[in-house]
Scaffold this motif. Sequence first.
Motif, mmCIF file in Angstrom:
data_model
loop_
_atom_site.group_PDB
_atom_site.id
_atom_site.type_symbol
_atom_site.label_atom_id
_atom_site.label_comp_id
_atom_site.label_asym_id
_atom_site.label_seq_id
_atom_site.Cartn_x
_atom_site.Cartn_y
_atom_site.Cartn_z
ATOM 1 N N PRO A 61 0.809 -1.237 0.000
ATOM 2 C CA PRO A 61 0.000 0.000 0.000
ATOM 3 C C PRO A 61 0.839 1.282 0.000
ATOM 4 C CG PRO A 61 -0.038 -1.058 2.153
ATOM 5 C CD PRO A 61 0.691 -1.993 1.244
ATOM 6 N N ASP A 62 2.066 1.214 0.468
ATOM 7 C CA ASP A 62 2.886 2.432 0.539
ATOM 8 C C ASP A 62 3.599 2.656 -0.787
ATOM 9 O OD1 ASP A 62 4.397 4.561 1.194
ATOM 10 O OD2 ASP A 62 5.727 3.497 2.608
ATOM 11 N N ASP A 64 5.044 5.549 -1.675
ATOM 12 C CA ASP A 64 6.008 6.648 -1.598
ATOM 13 C C ASP A 64 7.362 6.333 -2.213
ATOM 14 O OD1 ASP A 64 4.059 8.076 -0.443
ATOM 15 O OD2 ASP A 64 4.978 8.239 1.549
ATOM 16 N N LYS A 91 2.908 11.917 -2.131
ATOM 17 C CA LYS A 91 3.418 11.325 -0.899
ATOM 18 C C LYS A 91 2.289 11.079 0.100
ATOM 19 C CE LYS A 91 8.191 12.697 -1.040
ATOM 20 N NZ LYS A 91 9.260 13.550 -0.511
ATOM 21 N N GLY A 92 2.264 9.886 0.632
ATOM 22 C CA GLY A 92 1.260 9.525 1.627
ATOM 23 C C GLY A 92 -0.128 9.335 1.058
ATOM 24 N N ARG A 93 -0.252 9.265 -0.243
ATOM 25 C CA ARG A 93 -1.581 9.128 -0.846
ATOM 26 C C ARG A 93 -1.618 7.905 -1.775
ATOM 27 N NH1 ARG A 93 -2.712 14.485 -3.783
ATOM 28 N NH2 ARG A 93 -0.478 14.367 -4.087
ATOM 29 N N ALA A 94 -2.836 7.502 -2.024
ATOM 30 C CA ALA A 94 -3.000 6.400 -2.974
ATOM 31 C C ALA A 94 -2.868 6.949 -4.395
ATOM 32 C CB ALA A 94 -4.363 5.747 -2.789
#
Lengths: 997, 177
Positions: A61-62, A64, A91-94
Motif C-alpha cells: 500500500p505504501d 512513496d 506522498k502519503g496518498r494512494a
Amino acid sequence: VTTYLNALIVSNVRRFCSETALPLTGGPGATILLAPNGHGKTTVFDAIELALTGAVRRLGPDLDPLIRDGQAQARVDLIFGERMLSASVGKGRAAVMEGNAGALLGRPGEKGIDDRLRLTHLMTQSGAGSWLVELEGEAEAGQMVAALPAVRDVAVAQVALEKARKAQTARVNTLEEVAQRAEQALERWNGRIRARDEALDALAGDTQPREPTELHAGLVALATAPWAAGAGIGTEQGAEPVVAGADMLGRRLVSYRESIEKRLNRLGAAAALIDVYAERSADAQEKRSRASGLRAKRSELVTAKEAAELRLAKAIEDASAAARSIAEMRSKRDQLGELASARQAVQEKERALDGALAATQEAEKAAGAALTALREAEASHRLVASLASKERSLAMARKAVDDAAKVLPAWRAREATRPDRVAVLAQAKLAVARADNDLDVLRGRAASLETVVAKTRAEYARLADSCDELRKAVSAVAELLPHDASTCPVCHTGFDSGVLRRRIDEALASMTPGLATAGASLAAAEEDLTVATDRVSDAKAVRDELAIKVQAAVSALARLDEESGRDRAVPPLNGCELDEAPARLAERHAIIDQQLAAVRKEKVGLPDEATLNAEMEALRTTSEARERALMSSRAQHRHLDAELNQLRARIAGLTESLGADTPTLAGLEQVLVAREQALNTAPGVTAIQTEVEVATRALAACDLHLTDLEEARADADDRLRATIDAWREPGLAGEPSSAALSTAEFECRRQAAETEAAEREILSIRDEATRWVHAERSKRAQIEVDELSRPGEDEERAASRLMADAERGRLRLADARRTSETLQKLADELKSRRNEFDKAVLAPATPLLHGMLRRLVRDRRWHDVEWDFSTRRNRPQAGMTTAVHGDRHPVRKIASEAQTTKIQLALLIALARTQRWSRWPALLLDDPTQHQDLAHAAAVFDVLRDQIVDHGFQVLFSTHDSVHAEFFERKLRNDGVPCNIVTLVPTRAGVRFEAAS
Amino acid sequence: VRVLGLGRSEGNELAVVRLRRAGRPGAGWRTLLLMRVRASGYGDALRWAAATRDALTEPEASDLYLLLGGEGIADQDPEVIEGDEYFCRKMVARTEDDPPDLVLEGTFLAREPEATKADGTAVLADPLAMALETLRQDGLLNEAQKQTWREALTATLARAELAQELHESLHPTARAE
C-alpha cells in the motif's frame, strides 16, 4: 480490436527524470531495455503496473518509494493509439487513476485487471505478487495463480468454512445435550407428580393401620410356627420391610399347604397297593420252589457227562499212536525207492561224461593248429608293411631336399640387399640427431621470447591500469565539482568545463606515449614469439618425419632378418649358413638314394601286401570257428560233471537218513499193510462219542429251563419290592396295610386346618404395612416436585416453565442443525466451483505449457510438470511438481534458478495464449534471461520471436547483458520484426531513455 | 525451404537446410546444419559450424542451428554440447532411438499444440460469490445474509467467532440469547 502501447512516459518515478518517454513499437515487435543493475529497468515495469492497476504489488500500500527524491509527485502515462491511461502518486496518498484500464484493455464496464495482468502479461523478477515469490525462503513457480480469486478467495473461504463447520458441530452437540436435559427435567416432573397422586389414592381408607412396630412383632410371632420352617424376619421395622416379610411368610404358608395337599393325594393312591402286595408275594414264593428242584436235576446230568468224556479221551489217544507208526513206515518206503533211481542215474551220467571228455580233447587239437597258422601269416605281413613304410619315408625326405634347394636363390637375393638397408638406417639416425639439436636451439629461443613477452605485457598492463586509475580519478573529481561555481573551492583554480576537459585531455595525452610505446613493444615481442613458435612447430614436424624414416629402416632390417631366419630353419638345412647349404643338400640326397636301394632289394621274393591280407583273413575265420567249438565242448563237460556230483550227494544223504538197519522194500510193504488193517478194524471211539453228545444236549436243555425259571423268580421279587417302595413313598412305614393308611390321612387334615388362621393374619399385616409405604412414597414425590419448582412458583407455573424450556431446546437445536447443513452445502458448492476453475483455466493451458517447456528446457524431466494446489498455514498455495524416479517432487526443490525462470515464462505464455481476455497482447518480461547463458537464452529468444510473429505479441524485454540484447535484436531483425534497443542513461537530471546506436 | 547440400565428410553424413517464413515480407533465412557424426567426434561439427557462420552475414548468422546425432558423439554429454555457446545454437539427439521430430520439438520447427482460447471470464469469476448465490437461489440465504457470509468467510475471525457470526445471521434470535 487489438491495441498496442505506443509509448510510456514517466515523470519523477524513482530515479527517472521528468517527462522521459520510452518509445515502443506500437505493434507486434520488441523493445529491449538494456542497462546495468540498479539503473531502473524494474522501475519501468512498476510504472506500467501502476498505470494499469493503480498499485504496485511488490510495494504494497505504501507507494512513496516510487516518488523521486526531492519531488512531490510521480506520474506515469501509457499511450495506446489515441487513448491514454495515467496514474499519479503523491506522498502519503494512494494512486490517482485517469482512464479505465479494464474498459480499455478488457471488456466495456470492467473495473480491475490486477490479477489477470499478472497472469497473462507481466513477469517480474521477484517479490510478492510476482510469478516467483519467496515463501518462507523457498521460491515457488506459478505462485501467482494462488492470488487469483478462484484460488485465493476459495481457499480462504474453504479454510474458514472448515473452521466454522467444526465450531458449528460443537455447537450442535452442546445444544443436543441442553435439549436432552430439558426433556429429561420435564419427564421427571411429570413422573413425580404422577407417583405422588397415585400414592395418595392408595392411602385412602376407613380404619387407621397399626404402627409398623406392632406389625413387625406380629410377623415375628407368626415366624415361629412349624409351617414357617424357621423363616428369619429382620430387625428392620419400617413399613417396606414389614411388607417384604409378610410376602415371604405368605409364600412359605402357601408352599406348606401345597405340600399337605400333595401328600393327601399320594395317600389316596397308596390304598390300591394293599391288594397288589398280597398277590405278588404269593407269586414270588411259588417260583422260588420250582427253581430249587430244577437245580438238583442238573447236578445229576453233569456227573454222567464227565464220565463219558473220560472214556472218549482214552480211545482217541490209542488211535493216534497207531496212525503215527503207519506214516513213518510209508516215508521210509518212499526213500528206498528214490535211492534206487539215483544210483541208476549216476551210472548213466558217468558214461556221458567220458564221451564229452574225448570230444573236448579233439577240439583242443584242431584249435591249436589253426592258431599256429594265423601267427605265421601275421609275421609275414608285418615284414612287408615295414619295408613299404620305410620306402615312403625315404621318398618324402628326398622331396624335402629338393624343396630346400628351391629356396636358396630367393634367400641369396634378399641377403644381397642387406648392406644398402643398413646404410639407410645409419643416415636416418644421423639426420634425427641433427633435427633434435635444431629443435632444442629453437625451443630455447622461444622460451626466452616468452619471458620477454610476459615482462612486456606486465609493463603494458601496469601502464594501462595506471591510466585507467587516473581517468577515473579525474572523472570523479569532475563529478564532485559544483555546477554553480567556476572555481575549485579548495584550490581556487578556475575549472569551467572547457578548461577542465582540456586539462584532462592533456593529462591523458601525457600518459599516451608511454602506453603506446609499451603497446608497440608488446606487439613486436608477441610477433617475434609467434615467429619463433612457428619455427619450433616446423622443426618439430621435420624431426617427426625423420623419426618415422628411422623407424621404417629399422622395420625393413627386422623383416629381412625374420625372412632369412625362416629359410635357415628349413629341416634339410638344419640352421646352416647360406654358403654351406648346397653341399649339405647334395650329401643328404646321396644318403637317401642308398637307403632306398637297400629297401627295394629286401622286398624281392616277398608276396604283396594284398595277398597276405586275404590269407590272414581266411586263417583268422577258421581259428575263431574252432575256438568256439572248443568252448562249447568244455561247457558240456562241466555241465555233466556238475549233475553227477549232485546225484552222488543225494545218494549219500538218503543212505544216511535210512540208517544201517533199514529193512528191505518188500518187507516194509508187508508190515505197513498189516498195521493199516489193524487200525481200520479197532472199535469203541464212535459209540463213546455218541454217549457224550447225548449227555451234553440233556445238560444244555436243563440249563436253558433253569435260566428261564430264575429270570421269572427275579421278576416276581422286583415287582414285590416296587410295591413296597410305592407304599413307603408318601411317608408310610412297614408293609402295605389299611390301618397305617387311615392314621396318616388323619394327621394331614389336622395340619391343614392349623394354617388358615395364620393366613388371615399375614394378609392383614401386609395390607396395613402397604398403606404406610404409600404414605412414604407420596412424601418423597412431593419433595422432588418441590425441588424442581423455583421459589414462589406454584406447580402450574413450574410445569409451564419446564415445557417451555424443552420446546426452546428443540427449536435451538433445529436452528443449529440448519446452519450446519447450510455450511456443508456451501463447502460442496465451493469445491465444485474450484474444480470448474481447473477445467476452464489450467487444463486448456497445460498442453501449450508442455510444448513451450520442450522448446525452452531440454531436460525431459521438466516437460511434464503438473499443477499442485494446497493450503499451508491457512494460506492458499499453488505450485508445480515434476516426476523424478517415479515420484512427484515440487519444482522449487530441484529446479535451478534458470530452470525455474523458464518454467514461469512457459506458463506465462501458455496462459497468455489461452486466456485472451485483453485487447493488448503483450509480454512484459523483466530480465527473464538473467540466469541464462547465451546458449540457453537463445531458446528463449526463438520462442519470443515466434510469439511476436505468429501471435502478434508486443514484447517489452529488459536485460543487463549487452550480448543477450544484441543477439536477440539480430534474431528479430533477421525475421523483419520491429525491434529497438533502449538504454537507460543516468544523467544529472535523472535517468533518461536513449535509443541505442 | 532450400536444401543446399547433402554429403559425406570424414565418414560423417551432412546436410544443410535453409528455411524462411513464407508470406512474410522481410523474413530472413535460418540455416540448419544437420550432421550424423560417425567417428571423428564433435570437433568436426564445431569447425563446420564455425566455417558456416563465417560464411554467413549478419543478421542471418544469428539464426544458425546445428543438429547432431550419431555414434561419434555418443560418449559425450548432450547437455554440455547444447550448453556450448560458440558459433550457434546446438541440439543433440539423445540416442539413436530419438525420433527426429523429438529433436525438432526443441526448436522453432516444433509443432505447437492447439491452444484453446478463452475470454478470461473464468479467471475473473468469483467462485465464492457464485456459490453463495446458489445458496440464495436454493432459499438457504437471503441477500443480506449472503453479504454477511461473504465478509465473514474472507475475514480472519476465530473459529467460534466465525461460526457465531454465520449462525446469528441465519437466526437473529440467537443473538439475543
